[in-house]
Design an enzyme around this catalytic site. Structure first.
Site, PDB file in Angstrom:
ATOM      1  N   TYR A  57       0.825  -1.214   0.000  1.00  0.00           N
ATOM      2  CA  TYR A  57       0.000   0.000   0.000  1.00  0.00           C
ATOM      3  C   TYR A  57       0.855   1.258   0.000  1.00  0.00           C
ATOM      4  CZ  TYR A  57      -4.335  -2.555   0.608  1.00  0.00           C
ATOM      5  OH  TYR A  57      -5.397  -3.375   0.408  1.00  0.00           O
ATOM      6  N   ASP A 152      10.973  18.635  -2.237  1.00  0.00           N
ATOM      7  CA  ASP A 152      10.802  17.845  -1.015  1.00  0.00           C
ATOM      8  C   ASP A 152      12.096  17.989  -0.215  1.00  0.00           C
ATOM      9  OD1 ASP A 152       8.515  16.939  -2.189  1.00  0.00           O
ATOM     10  OD2 ASP A 152       9.275  14.927  -2.654  1.00  0.00           O
ATOM     11  N   LYS A 191      -3.175  25.412 -17.674  1.00  0.00           N
ATOM     12  CA  LYS A 191      -2.400  26.355 -16.866  1.00  0.00           C
ATOM     13  C   LYS A 191      -0.928  25.939 -16.791  1.00  0.00           C
ATOM     14  CE  LYS A 191      -5.532  29.297 -15.670  1.00  0.00           C
ATOM     15  NZ  LYS A 191      -5.433  30.661 -16.229  1.00  0.00           N
ATOM     16  N   THR A 192      -0.073  26.828 -17.243  1.00  0.00           N
ATOM     17  CA  THR A 192       1.358  26.491 -17.252  1.00  0.00           C
ATOM     18  C   THR A 192       2.100  27.071 -16.039  1.00  0.00           C
ATOM     19  OG1 THR A 192       1.937  28.417 -18.572  1.00  0.00           O
ATOM     20  CG2 THR A 192       1.453  26.385 -19.776  1.00  0.00           C
ATOM     21  N   GLN A 196       6.036  26.696 -14.580  1.00  0.00           N
ATOM     22  CA  GLN A 196       7.005  27.800 -14.455  1.00  0.00           C
ATOM     23  C   GLN A 196       7.586  27.854 -13.042  1.00  0.00           C
ATOM     24  OE1 GLN A 196       5.330  31.551 -15.870  1.00  0.00           O
ATOM     25  NE2 GLN A 196       3.957  30.391 -17.212  1.00  0.00           N
ATOM     26  N   LYS A 227       5.331  29.655 -24.850  1.00  0.00           N
ATOM     27  CA  LYS A 227       5.310  30.400 -23.587  1.00  0.00           C
ATOM     28  C   LYS A 227       6.173  29.670 -22.544  1.00  0.00           C
ATOM     29  CE  LYS A 227       1.773  31.712 -20.269  1.00  0.00           C
ATOM     30  NZ  LYS A 227       0.335  31.556 -20.047  1.00  0.00           N
ATOM     31  N   CYS A 384       3.968 -18.010  -6.178  1.00  0.00           N
ATOM     32  CA  CYS A 384       4.600 -17.929  -4.863  1.00  0.00           C
ATOM     33  C   CYS A 384       3.610 -18.317  -3.768  1.00  0.00           C
ATOM     34  CB  CYS A 384       5.244 -16.563  -4.652  1.00  0.00           C
ATOM     35  SG  CYS A 384       6.653 -16.677  -3.522  1.00  0.00           S
ATOM     36  N   LEU A 385       3.093 -17.368  -2.979  1.00  0.00           N
ATOM     37  CA  LEU A 385       2.111 -17.765  -1.959  1.00  0.00           C
ATOM     38  C   LEU A 385       0.923 -18.461  -2.638  1.00  0.00           C
ATOM     39  CD1 LEU A 385       1.416 -17.537   1.121  1.00  0.00           C
ATOM     40  CD2 LEU A 385      -0.015 -15.599   0.505  1.00  0.00           C
ATOM     41  N   GLY A 386       0.590 -18.036  -3.850  1.00  0.00           N
ATOM     42  CA  GLY A 386      -0.512 -18.659  -4.599  1.00  0.00           C
ATOM     43  C   GLY A 386      -0.233 -20.133  -4.862  1.00  0.00           C
ATOM     44  N   HIS A 511       8.711 -16.121  -9.240  1.00  0.00           N
ATOM     45  CA  HIS A 511       7.869 -15.040  -9.772  1.00  0.00           C
ATOM     46  C   HIS A 511       8.155 -14.824 -11.255  1.00  0.00           C
ATOM     47  CE1 HIS A 511       6.364 -13.325  -5.912  1.00  0.00           C
ATOM     48  NE2 HIS A 511       7.441 -13.913  -5.435  1.00  0.00           N
ATOM     49  N   GLU A 513       6.470 -13.231 -13.286  1.00  0.00           N
ATOM     50  CA  GLU A 513       6.008 -11.902 -13.745  1.00  0.00           C
ATOM     51  C   GLU A 513       7.145 -10.884 -13.825  1.00  0.00           C
ATOM     52  OE1 GLU A 513       5.434 -13.253 -10.831  1.00  0.00           O
ATOM     53  OE2 GLU A 513       5.197 -11.808  -9.192  1.00  0.00           O
TER      54      GLU A 513
HETATM   55  N1  GLN Z   1       4.882 -15.644   2.233  1.00  0.00           N
HETATM   56  C1  GLN Z   1       5.400 -16.668   1.388  1.00  0.00           C
HETATM   57  C2  GLN Z   1       6.844 -16.996   1.729  1.00  0.00           C
HETATM   58  O1  GLN Z   1       7.533 -16.207   2.319  1.00  0.00           O
HETATM   59  C3  GLN Z   1       5.257 -16.308  -0.080  1.00  0.00           C
HETATM   60  C4  GLN Z   1       5.977 -15.082  -0.489  1.00  0.00           C
HETATM   61  C5  GLN Z   1       5.506 -14.509  -1.787  1.00  0.00           C
HETATM   62  O2  GLN Z   1       4.380 -14.798  -2.229  1.00  0.00           O
HETATM   63  N2  GLN Z   1       6.307 -13.668  -2.411  1.00  0.00           N
HETATM   64  O3  GLN Z   1       7.315 -18.055   1.381  1.00  0.00           O
END
Ligand code: GLN
Length: 536
Positions: A57, A152, A191-192, A196, A227, A384-386, A511, A513
């Site tokens: 998050y 910042d 609005k620029t 500026q 501008k 992974c956890l899935g 992973h 992905e």
């Molecule tokens: N929590 C699980 C572990 O640590 C899976 C981690 C994850 O899904 N990246 O093994």
């Protein structure tokens, strides 16, 4: 580092979330297409050593490099756009900078000296911006994106480092500043002024931007650009528009049309050259524009936030485009899944991804999902956890261990089908101590995973977990029909499980992905989406 390396610094002003990462990745892509060797790095002004301990998050997904660094999700954009492999040197935080300097101070390297933000912290930032930790690299361009917005308090040392470097590097440095041009509905005007002001603030820090990229929701006419150019001391052709696009993958082409890459080359005195190899990118965009039909895929997870599963979303979308369909993703909150509503929650899904995660919250919903899709022959990809939830479900409902669980969720479970890795048992610190980065995975011949990977014997995949499949149960799974078809040869850890007698039911401890790119979508995502299309 070769002497001619050029450095591009990308900063943002006015507001955050303008898409600096996409612009940085687009610049990288375009320079690469002109034959230049590039890397892209991100400097984040927060104190955490890395984002690995952050809740999604806070900053969205944690992306993992091949060498096992937990990084900001922008590195995912860099890799997806350019196919480069980033490393631990491509993701730096204020925390890491300070830690390096403080460790050095404790060692006595600065003996007798007062250690200060300027010059010690700024010197360390400069060293890393110049990639002095990677002396053998042969790069034409190092693109450095600074997180947050200028002004910042915490980004001040980074700005000072850029100011010094621009002075030191002369023409070998280019400053690109990204700002926002709002549209005021009541006045019906763009609005620029904020731009500026932002440039003035940058100039106040001693940095004159060479190129401005203006994020807008509407088109900005040439007069407005003029501008901005004259108020900000920037050439007219260096005022680039970045209008909202239906897809982030259109952005490099819009930048190319406005000459962003040629402006950079001109500023750094490099030849533009004739050849630009963007054909495969155009082919991809063509496919994207012509994708017909839709497939609906459910993302079962606990983080109701777009960026939490960024790489999974992008991987599915990209794989869909390669199969000529538009992937419509539906987030399904696993905390709300019950035995009574699971069929309703997953109704109309051509396929389901059971997402990665940590901790107990939402895991029972993931297990119910795994049971439902397994018994209803719905293509399912557990990551992974899935994957761990698929394994637990199989133990409970097929192997006859109703109390099976992961030690992460139930430390007392008598059937710990998922357990803490041996080397994890002595770990006391949480940051950067998981099994991280790329490990080899041997594939079993004849398995669906093996086929998806095009018959490769061994693949390298990225990890981020502490728990793993418990080998004490391996034979029972094999006999029961869940096959352990991917195994790490060195540690004998199970990396992939699958059920052959199913439309598509694969879980990966790694992973995939993180390694799916625009031009090379990951083979498992391609294979999964293909099965979903067949089921759609
Ligand atoms: N929590 C699980 C572990 O640590 C899976 C981690 C994850 O899904 N990246 O093994």
């Amino acid at each position: 580092m070769n002497k001619q390396t050029k450095y591009i610094f990308i900063t943002g002003g006015v507001v955050s979330s303008l898409g600096k990462g996409i612009i940085s990745a687009s610049i990288g892509k375009l320079l690469q297409a002109r034959g230049y060797a590039i890397t892209i790095q991100k400097f984040d002004p927060y104190i955490n050593i890395d984002p690995g301990t952050l809740n999604p998050y806070e900053h969205g997904e944690c992306y993992v490099t091949m060498d096992g660094m937990e990084t900001d999700l922008d590195l995912g954009h860099y890799e997806r756009f350019t196919d480069i492999h980033t490393t631990r040197h491509n993701s730096i935080t204020t925390g890491r900078i300070y830690k390096t300097v403080i460790d050095r101070e404790r060692r006595g390297d600065y003996l007798g000296k007062t250690i200060q933000v300027v010059p010690h912290i700024t010197d360390e930032i400069k060293r890393r911006m110049l990639r002095e930790n990677e002396p053998d690299e042969q790069l034409d361009f190092v693109i450095t994106e600074v997180g947050g917005t200028i002004g910042d308090i915490e980004s001040a040392p980074f700005m000072e480092a850029i100011r010094q470097l621009r002075w030191q590097l002369g023409r070998n440095a280019v400053s690109v500043h990204l700002t926002y041009v709002p549209y005021l509905k009541a006045a019906e005007e763009m609005k620029t002024k904020p731009t500026q002001h932002s440039v003035k603030e940058l100039q106040g820090m001693g940095i004159q931007p060479d190129i401005l990229v203006l994020r807008t929701e509407r088109h900005l006419d040439d007069q407005m650009r003029m501008k901005v150019a004259s108020f900000c001391n920037v050439d007219l052709d260096c005022v680039i528009l970045s209008e909202d696009m239906p897809s982030i993958y259109e952005v490099p082409v819009r930048m190319l049309e406005q000459g962003l890459d040629t402006a950079i080359l001109r500023k750094t005195g490099l030849p533009v050259g004739e050849s630009l190899s963007m054909q495969s990118w155009y082919d991809f965009l063509d496919r994207q524009r012509h994708a017909e039909g839709q497939i609906h895929i459910g993302l079962v997870g606990k983080y109701d936030l777009q960026d939490a599963y960024k790489s999974i979303r992008e991987s599915l979308t990209l794989a869909g485009i390669y199969h000529g369909v538009k992937t419509v993703l539906h987030f399904v909150n696993s905390e709300r899944i019950t035995a009574d509503n699971v069929s309703e929650q997953l109704a109309d899904m051509a396929g389901v991804v059971i997402c990665p995660g940590f901790g107990q919250r939402g895991t029972e919903g993931k297990i119910l999902t795994a049971a439902y899709t397994r018994t209803h022959n719905i293509p399912t990809f557990g990551i992974c956890l899935g994957m761990q939830m698929m394994v637990i479900e199989f133990a409970r409902n097929v192997l006859g261990y109703p109390d099976a669980n992961s030690r992460e969720i139930d430390a007392q479970t008598p059937h710990n089908v998922i357990d803490l890795m041996e080397e994890q048992k002595t770990v006391t610190q949480l940051g950067g101590t998981m099994r991280l980065g790329a490990y080899a995975c041997d594939l079993r011949e004849g398995s669906r995973a093996h086929e998806a990977y095009g018959g490769q014997h061994t693949v390298m995949e990225r990890h981020r977990h502490r728990y793993e499949f418990n080998n004490a149960y391996r034979n029972r799974y094999e006999q029961g029909g869940m096959k352990c078809v991917g195994v790490n040869p060195a540690a004998d850890l199970v990396e992939i499980v699958e059920i052959a007698d199913h439309r598509w039911y694969i879980g990966t401890q790694f992973h995939p992905e993180y390694s799916s790119t625009v031009l090379h979508p990951h083979p498992l995502f391609l294979s999964f989406v293909k099965a979903c299309v067949g089921n759609g």
